[in-house]
Write an enzyme that holds these catalytic residues in place. Sequence first.
Site, PDB file in Angstrom:
ATOM      1  N   HIS A   1      46.464  44.717  41.537  1.00  0.00           N
ATOM      2  CA  HIS A   1      46.623  44.759  40.239  1.00  0.00           C
ATOM      3  C   HIS A   1      46.758  45.963  39.529  1.00  0.00           C
ATOM      4  O   HIS A   1      47.380  46.046  38.584  1.00  0.00           O
ATOM      5  CB  HIS A   1      45.019  44.198  39.690  1.00  0.00           C
TER       6      HIS A   1
ATOM      7  N   GLU B   1      48.201  28.833  40.358  1.00  0.00           N
ATOM      8  CA  GLU B   1      48.180  29.954  41.187  1.00  0.00           C
ATOM      9  C   GLU B   1      47.051  29.499  42.519  1.00  0.00           C
ATOM     10  O   GLU B   1      46.858  30.491  43.227  1.00  0.00           O
ATOM     11  CB  GLU B   1      47.614  31.145  40.471  1.00  0.00           C
TER      12      GLU B   1
ATOM     13  N   ASP C   1      48.667  35.315  43.019  1.00  0.00           N
ATOM     14  CA  ASP C   1      47.466  34.587  43.722  1.00  0.00           C
ATOM     15  C   ASP C   1      47.910  33.475  44.473  1.00  0.00           C
ATOM     16  O   ASP C   1      47.453  33.244  45.632  1.00  0.00           O
ATOM     17  CB  ASP C   1      46.381  34.075  42.585  1.00  0.00           C
TER      18      ASP C   1
ATOM     19  N   CYS D   1      55.282  34.149  36.368  1.00  0.00           N
ATOM     20  CA  CYS D   1      54.851  35.495  35.803  1.00  0.00           C
ATOM     21  C   CYS D   1      54.341  36.357  36.884  1.00  0.00           C
ATOM     22  O   CYS D   1      53.448  37.482  36.623  1.00  0.00           O
ATOM     23  CB  CYS D   1      53.807  35.200  34.859  1.00  0.00           C
TER      24      CYS D   1
HETATM   25  C1  PEP Z   1      49.377  35.814  39.220  1.00  0.00           C
HETATM   26  O1  PEP Z   1      48.290  35.405  40.089  1.00  0.00           O
HETATM   27  O2  PEP Z   1      50.298  35.853  39.593  1.00  0.00           O
HETATM   28  C2  PEP Z   1      49.011  36.421  38.128  1.00  0.00           C
HETATM   29  C3  PEP Z   1      50.151  36.753  37.312  1.00  0.00           C
HETATM   30  O3  PEP Z   1      47.810  36.671  37.755  1.00  0.00           O
HETATM   31  P1  PEP Z   1      47.101  38.055  38.133  1.00  0.00           P
HETATM   32  O4  PEP Z   1      47.789  38.918  38.843  1.00  0.00           O
HETATM   33  O5  PEP Z   1      46.443  38.542  36.816  1.00  0.00           O
HETATM   34  O6  PEP Z   1      46.106  37.315  38.946  1.00  0.00           O
HETATM   35 MG    MG Z   2      46.442  35.335  39.280  1.00  0.00          MG
END
Ligand code: PEP
Ligand code: MG
Length: 595
Positions: free
Chosen positions: A192, A447, A471, A518
């Site tokens: 992250h 996800e 995820d 995303c």
């Molecule tokens: C994902 O899981 O792809 C996502 C965009 O959410 P995060 O990275 O915030 O878990």
């Molecule tokens: Mg995620």
Amino acid sequence: MQRLKGIGVSPGIVSGRAVILIQRAQVLRYRIATSRIEHELQRLDDSRAVSREQLLDIRARVAQRRPELASLFDAQLLMLDDPMLVPHATDIVREQHVNAEWAVQQVFDGFSAVFDEVADPYLRERKGDVADLVGRLRMNLRQGVAMPRDLLREVDEASVLIADELTPSLAAQVDWTKVRGFATDAGSRTYHTAILARSLDVPAIVGLHDASQHVQPGDLVVLDGSASELIIDPGPEDLARAAHSEDYCPGVDAEAQRHLPATTADGVRIRLEANIEFPDDLAAARYAGAEGIGLYRSEFLLAGSSLGANEPDGAPEEERQYEIYRSMLEGMAPSAVTVRTFDVDEDQLASRLAQHPLAGGWFTEEERASRQGLRGLRLSLTRPELFQVQLRALLRAARHGNLRIMFPFVSSVEQVRHARAMIAEARAELARRGEDVPPVPVGIMIEIPAAAYTADLLAREVDFFTIGTNDLIQYCLAVDRADERVSWLYEPLHPAILRIIVMVSRAARRRRIPVSLCGEMASDPALLTLLVGLGLTEFSMTPGAIPVAKEVLAELRSDELRMLARRILRLPTIEEIERELLSVVSKSLMTRSHL
Ligand code: PEP
Ligand code: MG
């Protein structure tokens, strides 16, 4: 000079004095100038005095009800005056020119090692008392200094942060005007915080194993995110390279591209939106030419939340969130802003909201031994008051722009129905207050594999899907994305991942609901072209990746990409898939995409 190799996750080269953060112990280590040593020692002394008062007070209260337990605190009071504790920490501050928190931690680590060797279980248990006392000293040291952000403010020069790990909530509190770049022992490319570094445009390296032990506070370092290298005690050449870093050029004429809509060479429109963590990132998103905000990770709002224990009804918190959502919606109007409701787990929520009643009751340490389960929408559903505050703030803000609400970490239709009922409840409460709010599209992140496999069922319940590959990949391939020991297995080009993406996008298309993607995958231009070939036309990514994506897409025809994807879907191994991808996407692009 020494060179440490890691995984470069955000490009650019900077130099500065090292500040060390040991997040696991929540201790920051930095160098103290000689002129500030007395001030540092005074802090240590004050902390001891406050700790003594607190212990005496607790002892007196305990003695009234359970006299037999009072002696526990006598032991801690004695330790407080033990020459091996505070005086030893004082020596460390003086000799090593480090901050008091770090010195106290050093002393504790020394004690810890000794206690671990002791055979007598009674004596071994005393380690808990020392830990308790050291925790108290550190807590009292924080008074008036509060958070690492404030500690970093004490650092005089531009610095480079070296940490064992850096959670997004802590990264969110760092003053990035002072900290020029960061390097961590842990992590992988999709960590992250690496995502955050790219959106902050801060050079970063992760996966350095033991850099936080190796580098000393105050060491001069050069951090080269492009070359994945941390140089300790650099020579004049590396320093000169860092000094010229403003000349860094990402390789595309971002200026010319950024206001044009994205299209492939044969004119297929591709929608590119931005992923953001802070309301302030809106400017970066607009600058990059984003057509909207495809993912606002609202949990960053909780870091540094002003929630105080004296605000039990949540009213000030609703107002605070409403103002933030409103300014984002107004700032982006008429484009859409997709706000993802809080995606935190229990530990993160605990660290952000401390003892606030809105955070609800905690499960015990043992009950939450597994950290996988209670997160995202699941956690929000167990904290209805907190969730209602967020939903009311969102619905009120919807009057000021184009809002979409998105739920993270969904694994069943039941959860979606429950969440929609919560929205209806928030709406009803607002109606009781005389506030009318417009309809708002409601979508979910796909996800978790269970959601992907039931995408056809979920598509009947929501207005849009967003595929979260960060995820989805880790749960589908059983690879913890923050664990460097298995991060090499984290592979977006795994045939299972490509198939699951196709399955979800087909389910959405059949039901005629929009689907976007995303995850970090979309920020990688080579992977993006494959995703377009797989049939996706909407993406949300780090703002800095948008200009590059536009340039790359403009060079490629969608029909060729579709044929490429068809060939790739038949291939059994990642290596063959990568080779096939390289036949269409140039090698330089692939290299650049992997920094
Ligand atoms: C994902 O899981 O792809 C996502 C965009 O959410 P995060 O990275 O915030 O878990
Ligand atoms: Mg995620």
